[in-house]
Design a protein around this motif. Sequence first.
Motif, short mmCIF file in Angstrom:
data_model
loop_
_atom_site.label_atom_id
_atom_site.label_comp_id
_atom_site.label_asym_id
_atom_site.label_seq_id
_atom_site.Cartn_x
_atom_site.Cartn_y
_atom_site.Cartn_z
N LYS A 13 15.07 26.23 49.36
CA LYS A 13 16.05 25.42 48.62
C LYS A 13 17.37 26.14 48.43
CE LYS A 13 13.34 21.99 46.19
NZ LYS A 13 12.99 21.39 44.87
N SER A 18 26.64 21.31 50.24
CA SER A 18 27.10 19.93 50.19
C SER A 18 27.01 19.15 51.51
CB SER A 18 28.55 19.88 49.67
OG SER A 18 29.41 20.60 50.54
N TRP A 53 22.68 9.52 50.81
CA TRP A 53 21.45 9.24 50.06
C TRP A 53 20.52 10.46 50.09
CZ3 TRP A 53 19.36 4.85 47.50
CH2 TRP A 53 17.99 4.92 47.24
N GLN A 55 21.19 13.61 50.98
CA GLN A 55 21.82 14.78 50.39
C GLN A 55 21.68 14.75 48.87
OE1 GLN A 55 23.46 17.37 52.13
NE2 GLN A 55 23.65 18.45 50.17
N ASN A 56 21.94 13.59 48.28
CA ASN A 56 21.82 13.45 46.83
C ASN A 56 20.39 13.67 46.36
OD1 ASN A 56 24.55 12.93 46.52
ND2 ASN A 56 24.32 10.70 46.56
N LYS A 57 19.43 13.17 47.13
CA LYS A 57 18.02 13.34 46.78
C LYS A 57 17.64 14.82 46.81
CE LYS A 57 16.47 9.10 46.16
NZ LYS A 57 15.77 8.66 44.91
N GLU A 59 19.65 17.43 46.51
CA GLU A 59 20.34 18.15 45.44
C GLU A 59 19.69 17.89 44.07
OE1 GLU A 59 24.47 17.18 45.69
OE2 GLU A 59 24.76 18.28 47.56
N ALA A 60 19.09 16.69 43.93
CA ALA A 60 18.42 16.36 42.68
C ALA A 60 17.00 16.92 42.62
CB ALA A 60 18.37 14.84 42.50
N GLY A 61 16.54 17.52 43.72
CA GLY A 61 15.19 18.06 43.76
C GLY A 61 14.12 16.99 43.79
N PHE A 62 14.42 15.85 44.39
CA PHE A 62 13.49 14.73 44.39
C PHE A 62 12.26 15.03 45.24
CE2 PHE A 62 11.90 10.76 46.30
CZ PHE A 62 11.58 10.05 45.16
N TYR A 74 13.29 9.30 50.30
CA TYR A 74 14.29 9.67 51.29
C TYR A 74 14.35 8.61 52.38
CZ TYR A 74 14.14 14.31 49.13
OH TYR A 74 14.22 15.35 48.24
#
Length: 211
Positions: A13, A18, A53, A55-57, A59-62, A74
């Motif tokens: 991780k 970005s 979508w 990338q945001n997932k 970064e949020a640690g989903f 994802y």
Amino acid sequence: MPAYFTVEFSFCKSVLYSDFVQDIYQVFFAQGMVFKEGFWHGKDMKLQEIIRWNQNKLEAGFSFGLEEDVKLDYRQITLTHPDYSELRLLWSGAANEICLSLLIPEEDIIVGAEDYAFIPEKIMYVMQVAQAVWLTGKAALVQSCLELEGVISLYQATEGVCPCIDPFAIVAEPLILSGSELDGIRIESLANGGGLLQDESLLGCKVQAAG
């Protein structure tokens, strides 16, 4: 639905930044795979929307759970290449690692059933793609397997568990095991301190390591 051959790319991780998703996708595009469309719930999304979508997932640690709505997961993408009927890329997240799976129908890449072997030119290309991802310096482990087989986690690799080598894996040199688990496995050095492990009993030819 066909059975799928999987190449699993594992990343720490800590390498996330970005433009991570876009840059990793670009490696596959540079190797001749072409974006076709999103898959399933991402089918109507454009590539840049899917990149944002995922990338945001990340970064949020989903991490997708069994009780969560699959629409929150994802987004997969499908790719085209003249030598394969289907190619898909799927992200997933775990406690301390990020994974990307390349899925290929088994019938595109192997011949035989119990005594199966990989089609030389098909697996050679896939291994070259895997090496291209490794040479970015971002991946920490690459494994390959047929459906119903299991890959290991980065944590298991650091604990000495042998990765799935069906028919190849790429590991950091400190993780290369010795002894009976690697009997019949050819090891070649790669750039970035890596080792390409190949089960030659499953390969119809030798594949030259890059770097």
